[in-house]
Design a protein around this motif. Structure first.
Motif, PDB file in Angstrom:
ATOM      1  N   CYS A 121       0.856  -1.175   0.000  1.00 21.64           N
ATOM      2  CA  CYS A 121       0.000   0.000   0.000  1.00 21.64           C
ATOM      3  C   CYS A 121       0.896   1.230   0.000  1.00 21.64           C
ATOM      4  O   CYS A 121       1.740   1.387   0.885  1.00 21.64           O
ATOM      5  N   PHE A 122       0.683   2.076  -0.973  1.00 21.22           N
ATOM      6  CA  PHE A 122       1.497   3.279  -1.109  1.00 21.22           C
ATOM      7  C   PHE A 122       0.978   4.423  -0.245  1.00 21.22           C
ATOM      8  O   PHE A 122       1.452   5.543  -0.359  1.00 21.22           O
ATOM      9  N   ARG A 123       0.055   4.102   0.638  1.00 23.00           N
ATOM     10  CA  ARG A 123      -0.472   5.110   1.554  1.00 23.00           C
ATOM     11  C   ARG A 123      -0.090   4.780   2.988  1.00 23.00           C
ATOM     12  O   ARG A 123       0.577   5.554   3.655  1.00 23.00           O
ATOM     13  N   CYS A 124      -0.528   3.622   3.478  1.00 22.58           N
ATOM     14  CA  CYS A 124      -0.273   3.277   4.883  1.00 22.58           C
ATOM     15  C   CYS A 124       1.006   2.469   5.068  1.00 22.58           C
ATOM     16  O   CYS A 124       1.470   2.282   6.181  1.00 22.58           O
ATOM     17  N   GLY A 125       1.573   1.966   3.955  1.00 24.16           N
ATOM     18  CA  GLY A 125       2.825   1.230   4.040  1.00 24.16           C
ATOM     19  C   GLY A 125       2.675  -0.259   4.268  1.00 24.16           C
ATOM     20  O   GLY A 125       3.672  -0.978   4.330  1.00 24.16           O
ATOM     21  N   TRP A 126       1.446  -0.773   4.384  1.00 19.23           N
ATOM     22  CA  TRP A 126       1.258  -2.207   4.580  1.00 19.23           C
ATOM     23  C   TRP A 126       1.861  -2.950   3.396  1.00 19.23           C
ATOM     24  O   TRP A 126       1.769  -2.511   2.257  1.00 19.23           O
ATOM     25  N   SER A 127       2.510  -4.083   3.670  1.00 19.66           N
ATOM     26  CA  SER A 127       3.049  -4.896   2.584  1.00 19.66           C
ATOM     27  C   SER A 127       3.063  -6.355   2.994  1.00 19.66           C
ATOM     28  O   SER A 127       2.965  -6.691   4.177  1.00 19.66           O
ATOM     29  N   SER A 128       3.155  -7.220   2.005  1.00 18.63           N
ATOM     30  CA  SER A 128       3.273  -8.659   2.267  1.00 18.63           C
ATOM     31  C   SER A 128       4.447  -9.176   1.463  1.00 18.63           C
ATOM     32  O   SER A 128       4.867  -8.572   0.480  1.00 18.63           O
ATOM     33  N   ASN A 129       4.937 -10.316   1.881  1.00 13.73           N
ATOM     34  CA  ASN A 129       6.125 -10.850   1.217  1.00 13.73           C
ATOM     35  C   ASN A 129       5.832 -12.081   0.369  1.00 13.73           C
ATOM     36  O   ASN A 129       6.734 -12.818   0.040  1.00 13.73           O
ATOM     37  N   GLY A 130       4.577 -12.333   0.030  1.00  6.82           N
ATOM     38  CA  GLY A 130       4.284 -13.466  -0.833  1.00  6.82           C
ATOM     39  C   GLY A 130       2.840 -13.907  -0.748  1.00  6.82           C
ATOM     40  O   GLY A 130       2.020 -13.323  -0.026  1.00  6.82           O
ATOM     41  N   LEU A 131       2.532 -14.948  -1.500  1.00  4.67           N
ATOM     42  CA  LEU A 131       1.162 -15.428  -1.618  1.00  4.67           C
ATOM     43  C   LEU A 131       0.550 -15.830  -0.285  1.00  4.67           C
ATOM     44  O   LEU A 131      -0.572 -15.459   0.027  1.00  4.67           O
ATOM     45  N   ARG A 132       1.275 -16.616   0.502  1.00  4.19           N
ATOM     46  CA  ARG A 132       0.704 -17.090   1.769  1.00  4.19           C
ATOM     47  C   ARG A 132       0.312 -15.949   2.690  1.00  4.19           C
ATOM     48  O   ARG A 132      -0.786 -15.922   3.233  1.00  4.19           O
ATOM     49  N   SER A 133       1.221 -15.017   2.876  1.00  2.09           N
ATOM     50  CA  SER A 133       0.919 -13.932   3.809  1.00  2.09           C
ATOM     51  C   SER A 133      -0.175 -13.022   3.276  1.00  2.09           C
ATOM     52  O   SER A 133      -1.009 -12.534   4.039  1.00  2.09           O
ATOM     53  N   THR A 134      -0.219 -12.804   1.965  1.00  2.00           N
ATOM     54  CA  THR A 134      -1.265 -11.963   1.389  1.00  2.00           C
ATOM     55  C   THR A 134      -2.627 -12.609   1.570  1.00  2.00           C
ATOM     56  O   THR A 134      -3.580 -11.960   2.019  1.00  2.00           O
ATOM     57  N   VAL A 135      -2.733 -13.899   1.235  1.00  2.00           N
ATOM     58  CA  VAL A 135      -4.003 -14.610   1.398  1.00  2.00           C
ATOM     59  C   VAL A 135      -4.425 -14.608   2.860  1.00  2.00           C
ATOM     60  O   VAL A 135      -5.571 -14.321   3.201  1.00  2.00           O
ATOM     61  N   ARG A 136      -3.490 -14.910   3.756  1.00  2.00           N
ATOM     62  CA  ARG A 136      -3.793 -14.957   5.191  1.00  2.00           C
ATOM     63  C   ARG A 136      -4.299 -13.602   5.698  1.00  2.00           C
ATOM     64  O   ARG A 136      -5.299 -13.513   6.404  1.00  2.00           O
ATOM     65  N   GLU A 137      -3.626 -12.528   5.339  1.00  3.78           N
ATOM     66  CA  GLU A 137      -4.010 -11.205   5.827  1.00  3.78           C
ATOM     67  C   GLU A 137      -5.317 -10.711   5.215  1.00  3.78           C
ATOM     68  O   GLU A 137      -6.117 -10.078   5.899  1.00  3.78           O
ATOM     69  N   LEU A 138      -5.544 -10.987   3.932  1.00  8.48           N
ATOM     70  CA  LEU A 138      -6.819 -10.599   3.333  1.00  8.48           C
ATOM     71  C   LEU A 138      -7.972 -11.363   3.970  1.00  8.48           C
ATOM     72  O   LEU A 138      -9.044 -10.800   4.208  1.00  8.48           O
ATOM     73  N   CYS A 139      -7.762 -12.639   4.258  1.00  9.57           N
ATOM     74  CA  CYS A 139      -8.796 -13.417   4.954  1.00  9.57           C
ATOM     75  C   CYS A 139      -9.071 -12.825   6.334  1.00  9.57           C
ATOM     76  O   CYS A 139     -10.215 -12.718   6.753  1.00  9.57           O
ATOM     77  N   ARG A 140      -8.022 -12.439   7.018  1.00  5.26           N
ATOM     78  CA  ARG A 140      -8.192 -11.873   8.356  1.00  5.26           C
ATOM     79  C   ARG A 140      -8.979 -10.564   8.294  1.00  5.26           C
ATOM     80  O   ARG A 140      -9.954 -10.377   9.015  1.00  5.26           O
ATOM     81  N   VAL A 141      -8.580  -9.654   7.421  1.00  3.01           N
ATOM     82  CA  VAL A 141      -9.198  -8.337   7.405  1.00  3.01           C
ATOM     83  C   VAL A 141     -10.637  -8.393   6.871  1.00  3.01           C
ATOM     84  O   VAL A 141     -11.486  -7.630   7.303  1.00  3.01           O
TER      85      VAL A 141
END
Length: 108
Positions: A69-89
């Motif tokens: 995210c070019f606003r808040c700075g959130w980032s992920s380092n790959g597929l697993r973490s992105t899927v996990r965090e999107l599911c969480r949010v």
């Protein structure tokens, strides 16, 4: 060799999951600069003490799962973490180990 094949299958599975997850959330998106990139309104801005994003600040590569995210700075380092965090949010239950067992049975 078998480990490489399993890892590639896992990557392909996560790529498909990421696309289905975005569809399931109903999140609006638009195309990024490259064919495998999209932009979303960042769901993480609010929890990082920014106002709700309405200007597509979250860039997401569907192939690698890398996101930033070019606003808040959130980032992920790959597929697993992105899927996990999107599911969480988005409060979607996701158990990767259950899904992987299902896929292993289908491959046998």
């Amino acid at each position: 060799m078998r480990g490489d094949v399993c890892n590639r299958l896992l990557e392909l599975l996560l790529e498909m999951l990421l696309e289905k997850l975005i569809d399931k959330t109903g999140a609006e998106w638009k195309k990024g600069r490259k064919p495998d990139e999209i932009k979303l309104c960042c769901p993480f801005c609010f929890e990082n003490r920014f106002s709700t994003d309405v200007h597509w600040h979250l860039g997401l590569n569907l192939r690698t799962g890398l996101a930033h995210c070019f606003r808040c700075g959130w980032s992920s380092n790959g597929l697993r973490s992105t899927v996990r965090e999107l599911c969480r949010v988005y409060e979607i239950r996701f158990d990767l180990h259950i899904l992987l067992r299902r896929e292993e049975r289908d491959l046998d």
